[in-house]
Every structure is written in C-alpha cells, then in structure tokens.
Motif scaffolding. Structure first.
Motif, mmCIF file in Angstrom:
data_model
loop_
_atom_site.group_PDB
_atom_site.id
_atom_site.type_symbol
_atom_site.label_atom_id
_atom_site.label_comp_id
_atom_site.label_asym_id
_atom_site.label_seq_id
_atom_site.Cartn_x
_atom_site.Cartn_y
_atom_site.Cartn_z
ATOM 1 N N TYR A 42 -3.563 7.212 -0.942
ATOM 2 C CA TYR A 42 -2.162 7.455 -1.293
ATOM 3 C C TYR A 42 -1.291 6.257 -0.915
ATOM 4 O O TYR A 42 -0.344 5.920 -1.621
ATOM 5 N N PHE A 43 -1.641 5.611 0.186
ATOM 6 C CA PHE A 43 -0.915 4.402 0.580
ATOM 7 C C PHE A 43 -1.263 3.238 -0.341
ATOM 8 O O PHE A 43 -0.445 2.347 -0.552
ATOM 9 N N SER A 44 -2.486 3.242 -0.857
ATOM 10 C CA SER A 44 -2.863 2.175 -1.804
ATOM 11 C C SER A 44 -2.019 2.278 -3.071
ATOM 12 O O SER A 44 -1.546 1.271 -3.602
ATOM 13 N N PHE A 45 -1.796 3.502 -3.548
ATOM 14 C CA PHE A 45 -0.959 3.699 -4.728
ATOM 15 C C PHE A 45 0.470 3.237 -4.455
ATOM 16 O O PHE A 45 1.123 2.627 -5.317
ATOM 17 N N THR A 61 -3.316 -5.541 -0.439
ATOM 18 C CA THR A 61 -3.389 -4.474 0.560
ATOM 19 C C THR A 61 -3.779 -3.153 -0.096
ATOM 20 O O THR A 61 -4.620 -2.405 0.421
ATOM 21 N N GLY A 62 -3.166 -2.865 -1.227
ATOM 22 C CA GLY A 62 -3.485 -1.641 -1.953
ATOM 23 C C GLY A 62 -4.954 -1.573 -2.343
ATOM 24 O O GLY A 62 -5.589 -0.516 -2.232
ATOM 25 N N LEU A 63 -5.510 -2.694 -2.784
ATOM 26 C CA LEU A 63 -6.920 -2.733 -3.173
ATOM 27 C C LEU A 63 -7.829 -2.476 -1.970
ATOM 28 O O LEU A 63 -8.803 -1.724 -2.058
ATOM 29 N N LEU A 64 -7.502 -3.090 -0.842
ATOM 30 C CA LEU A 64 -8.285 -2.880 0.380
ATOM 31 C C LEU A 64 -8.282 -1.410 0.795
ATOM 32 O O LEU A 64 -9.324 -0.836 1.154
ATOM 33 N N GLY A 78 3.305 -9.126 3.479
ATOM 34 C CA GLY A 78 2.825 -8.306 2.372
ATOM 35 C C GLY A 78 1.425 -7.773 2.597
ATOM 36 O O GLY A 78 1.027 -6.796 1.969
ATOM 37 N N VAL A 79 0.670 -8.423 3.488
ATOM 38 C CA VAL A 79 -0.648 -7.909 3.857
ATOM 39 C C VAL A 79 -0.454 -7.021 5.076
ATOM 40 O O VAL A 79 0.009 -7.476 6.117
ATOM 41 N N SER A 80 -0.778 -5.761 4.950
ATOM 42 C CA SER A 80 -0.607 -4.828 6.061
ATOM 43 C C SER A 80 -1.627 -5.124 7.154
ATOM 44 O O SER A 80 -2.832 -5.149 6.896
ATOM 45 N N ARG A 81 -1.134 -5.340 8.387
ATOM 46 C CA ARG A 81 -2.052 -5.614 9.489
ATOM 47 C C ARG A 81 -2.933 -4.405 9.771
ATOM 48 O O ARG A 81 -4.153 -4.511 9.840
ATOM 49 N N SER A 82 -2.290 -3.242 9.907
ATOM 50 C CA SER A 82 -3.084 -2.043 10.163
ATOM 51 C C SER A 82 -3.963 -1.712 8.965
ATOM 52 O O SER A 82 -5.113 -1.299 9.124
ATOM 53 N N GLY A 83 -3.424 -1.898 7.765
ATOM 54 C CA GLY A 83 -4.206 -1.635 6.566
ATOM 55 C C GLY A 83 -5.419 -2.543 6.462
ATOM 56 O O GLY A 83 -6.530 -2.097 6.155
#
Length: 261
Positions: A243-246, A122-125, A158-163
């Motif tokens: 910032y959310f990826s971090f 998710t962070g990478l996306l 762990g995979v953010s739907r919105s993300g």
C-alpha cells in the motif's frame, strides 16, 4: 517560520521518518510548498530529526539498553554481536556522508524531479519486498553490511531510509519484525552524529532563531513519530508494504508531472 508551518513539517517528519515513503522527499516537497527559507530549513531539519531520533530511542529503549550493555561487556554473546552489526551497518552511510557532504547538500534544495524519481524507486522496492516470503532468519554480519549500503543509498532525497533498509532486509530473507527493529535501531547513532556535526560546525545560528516554532515542530514530530514507529512495526509484520508502494508511485508521478506546470 510560522507555527502552522512548524506543525506541518513536524507531522510530516514524524510520519514519514518511520513509514516507508521517504521523510527527506516529503520534507523537501513540503518546504517548497510552504516557501521556507534555506536558513530556517537547516535548523528545523535538525530539530525534527532530533525529535524522531528521540521517539525511536523511547520506543526501543529496552533494545538500546541491550546494545549498550553488549558493547560494555566485550563478551561474544548475542548482545555484543548485535551491537557490532549495528555499528557495521553504519559504515557505508558514514563514509558516503563524509566524502560527499557538499554534493549531498546540493540535492536538498528543492530538486523535485529527483525526489519524484527516487519515490518511484522506493515504491518498486516496497512492492518487491511485500511479495517476499516471510522467514525467521536473524540479521548476520553480511546482512548488516548490505543493509548499511541500502541506508547509504537512501541518503538521496526521495529514497525512503526505512523503506530501503526494511525492503533489503526482507529480500535477504530476514524475519519482518526483526528487519523493522534493526532498521530503526541502526539509524539512531547516525542521526545523533549528524546533528552533533552540524551544530559543532557553526553553520547553524541557534540564537538567531525563533524558539517557539522549533519547540512546536519538535513536539509535533516526536508525538507523531511515537505512533508511526509502533504502527510501522505492525504493518511490516502483516505484509502491508504494497500500500505504501502505491502511495510512493502516486506521489512520485505527481511530483514529476508538477515540474512541468
């Protein structure tokens, strides 16, 4: 389940359902830390999802009226086309949910290693999407299908739907604000459908549950969800996803390390 636990889970659900950090992943982590029982987990999860679905409906009530109006008119206008795109985006997740229901349920049993790894994904996306150029492009039918596939993948804890859906939209060249709007609207029918299926199945014994924790959890998730939904739209427009990826990288790494201690 105690009232404090219900409040914590409600706030976690309300924030993470809209912020691109994986509500399912954070709820799983919170449940493990709080020591919730499996029976309590299932019913509370449904109640919390109902709260965030309601907050989405409240924030996008005008858009939802347009979707319903478009479906009722049966005229090939923008509202009708947008309604069909929302329906198309639901197809992949619906198919995966129906065909692999038992396998998916096994993943929501404290699999912290999986949650940690998926948070890194998710962070990478989010990081890649934050670097993408902004455009004024609308969602077309092909986009809707691809975004729907990303929503199906986001069933994994762990995979953010919105993300996942917003990042996919932005990487496809869709306007950021329109991407956020479509992402939040496309999930409402799925949440309501899943809730109805769980209730009808008879697996949930509502009469045996204590109502006060459910009410408190619902209220906390609804109020928090209202703020998080509006906040997220502004953050997407301002390209603040990195910032959310971090954050996802940090929580994912800590989650993976924690299983060894």
């Amino acid at each position: 389940m105690g009232l404090l636990e219900a409040i914590i889970l409600g706030i976690v659900q309300g924030l993470t359902e809209f912020l691109p950090v994986s509500s399912s992943g954070h709820i799983e982590i919170a449940k493990v830390l709080l020591g919730s029982s499996q029976e309590q987990n299932l019913l509370m999860t449904i109640v919390l999802h109902a709260a965030t679905a309601l907050s989405t409906i409240f924030v996008f009530r005008k858009d939802i009226k347009e979707i319903i109006r478009g479906l009722c008119q049966f005229t090939w206008n923008k509202e009708f086309q947008f309604s069909l795109k929302v329906i198309l985006s639901m197809v992949p997740a619906t198919i995966v949910g129906l065909l692999f229901e038992n396998e998916i349920e096994l993943l929501f049993s404290g699999e912290i290693l999986l949650v940690g790894c998926m948070l890194l994904v998710t962070g990478l996306l989010l990081f890649l999407a934050d670097k993408a150029k902004n455009t004024n492009q609308n969602v077309n039918f092909f986009h809707a299908l691809i975004i729907g596939v990303s929503q199906a993948i986001a069933i994994l804890p762990g995979v953010s739907r919105s993300g996942a859906t917003i990042s996919t939209s932005v990487l496809l060249g869709i306007d950021r604000e329109k991407a956020a709007r479509f992402s939040f609207l496309m999930v409402v029918p799925l949440i309501l459908g899943k809730m109805g299926k769980d209730i009808i199945s008879g697996d949930i014994l509502i009469e045996s549950a204590k109502l006060m924790p459910l009410i408190i959890g619902f209220t906390a998730a609804f109020i928090t969800g209202l703020f998080a939904c509006k906040w997220m739209i502004q953050l997407v427009k301002k390209s603040k996803l990195k910032y959310f990826s971090f954050y996802c990288f940090l929580v994912g790494t800590v989650s993976i390390i924690s299983i060894f201690f």
